[in-house]
Write an enzyme that holds these catalytic residues in place. Structure first.
Site, PDB file in Angstrom:
ATOM      1  N   GLU A 109     -32.410 -44.969 -13.849  1.00  0.00           N
ATOM      2  CA  GLU A 109     -31.963 -44.187 -12.699  1.00  0.00           C
ATOM      3  C   GLU A 109     -32.605 -44.655 -11.395  1.00  0.00           C
ATOM      4  OE1 GLU A 109     -30.813 -42.129 -16.265  1.00  0.00           O
ATOM      5  OE2 GLU A 109     -32.773 -42.897 -15.634  1.00  0.00           O
ATOM      6  N   HIS A 134     -30.569 -31.122 -20.720  1.00  0.00           N
ATOM      7  CA  HIS A 134     -29.189 -31.335 -20.278  1.00  0.00           C
ATOM      8  C   HIS A 134     -28.593 -30.074 -19.652  1.00  0.00           C
ATOM      9  CE1 HIS A 134     -29.804 -34.529 -23.271  1.00  0.00           C
ATOM     10  NE2 HIS A 134     -28.932 -35.227 -22.572  1.00  0.00           N
TER      11      HIS A 134
END
Length: 377
Positions: free
Chosen positions: A111, A181
């Site tokens: 990322e 998540h």
């Protein structure tokens, strides 16, 4: 750098999508679809001046927005983990086939690299649309976003900027995501001058706001509530249209209580509006903030001056959540009009639980109790 770029574009540094991975993703779709169908959702209608429309759910409207951006801007590129085949939630499906692997391509599972690559492309004049596979995994990129993207224009005295950078990320609860998540990180980035943070509540909003982010001359973080991807369809304009950033919208008009939310929570509070009217005879005004930063305080202040009461709800934890900023501003600007202390209904100050998710969520019952508390104060 050239070698790295070539590897990124070829996809050789990205995770392969095996049959096992595909089956896993398909099983997630089934759970998301089942949970979304249980969500109380009121489809909206696009204004007639937006032109021709067609039925889309939220993930399709996101895809349509990026399709428009790629078609209209030859410098626009889309990149991220697995985006070439469509991504985990299929938001980029078909775009690589249509525009080629040089414009829609996979990246390594990094990322920080995705954010840095996007900053570099935007500085060089491209329109960069980066996908972080889940908002929970945007934190490795935090340094690049906060110390590079947000400050590039300021530190160069406006000689350089990375304004044409948009970072998309699915966020929020989904019913089975647990602690890695399910997070809603908007408040982290709302603390940073130089970037815009946007969260849509439905398909029409998603396309119009995403296109506005892509065209904006400031780096934007666009958070997509994943539970809404397949929640419902709306008649979404097929062409190029934008909705204004930093402009809240009064979704439901009322006179007794102001309620402020964004993303999925707007759909929850719609139902609370109906419950309050039916069970308590209380008229609630619901405001969708849409842009978290810079946020539209004027619309909220005007409403609270009318109703005298405010409830703010979001999925992120209570302490330091963006509801605190809204509450602080209203306390400062509307003090003499308030009939009750501001109520915040949020997630708890714990990691996001798995089996206890129903207790953690600021659902309609917790929000309804807050409305009763405001009225009875």
């Amino acid at each position: 750098m050239a070698v790295c770029g070539a590897l990124v574009r070829s996809g050789r540094l990205s995770r392969p999508i095996s049959g096992r991975n595909s089956a896993f993703i398909d099983s997630r779709f089934a759970v998301v679809k089942r949970l979304a169908s249980a969500l109380s959702y009121v489809p909206e209608t696009a204004p007639s001046d937006f032109g021709e429309t067609t039925k889309m759910n939220l993930f399709q409207s996101i895809n349509s927005a990026m399709d428009v951006a790629l078609a209209n801007d030859p410098t626009a590129v889309i990149f991220g983990e697995d985006v070439a085949f469509g991504g985990v939630f299929r938001c980029t499906i078909g775009l690589a086939d249509k525009y080629g692997k040089d414009r829609v391509f996979n990246t390594p599972l990094c990322e920080q690299g995705i954010a840095g690559f996007g900053i570099g492309m935007a500085v060089m004049g491209a329109t960069a649309i980066a996908e972080i596979q889940f908002a929970d995994y945007i934190f490795p990129a935090f340094d690049q976003i906060v110390n590079e993207a947000a400050k590039y224009r300021y530190r160069s005295g406006n000689l350089f900027d990375c304004g044409r950078l948009t970072m998309r990320a699915p966020c929020g609860a989904v019913g089975h995501g647990a602690l890695y998540h399910s997070q809603s990180p908007e408040a982290f980035f709302a603390h940073v001058p130089g970037i815009k943070v946007v969260i849509p509540r439905g398909p029409i909003q998603a396309k119009g706001l995403l296109l506005a982010c892509i065209k904006d001359d400031n780096p934007c973080i666009f958070l997509e509530p994943k539970i809404l991807y397949r929640a419902a369809v709306e008649h979404v304009p097929v062409g190029d249209f934008s909705l204004p950033l930093s402009s809240a919208e009064v979704v439901v008009e009322g006179k007794d209580v102001t309620m402020v939310a964004w993303g999925t929570q707007v759909q929850v509070l719609r139902e609370v509006c109906n419950m309050a009217q039916e069970k308590l005879g209380v008229s609630c005004e619901l405001i969708d903030l849409r842009t978290i930063m810079p946020w539209d305080s004027e619309t909220v202040i005007k409403s609270v001056n009318k109703t005298g009461r405010l409830l703010v709800a979001h999925e992120a934890p209570l302490t330091g959540g963006f509801a605190a900023e809204v509450a602080s501003t209203v306390q400062s600007e509307c003090f003499l009009h308030l009939e009750a202390p501001v109520e915040r209904v949020c997630g708890y100050d714990t990691p996001f639980p798995h089996i206890f998710e129903p207790f953690y969520m600021p659902d309609k019952w917790r929000c309804f109790e807050a409305v009763k508390k405001l009225i009875n104060y």
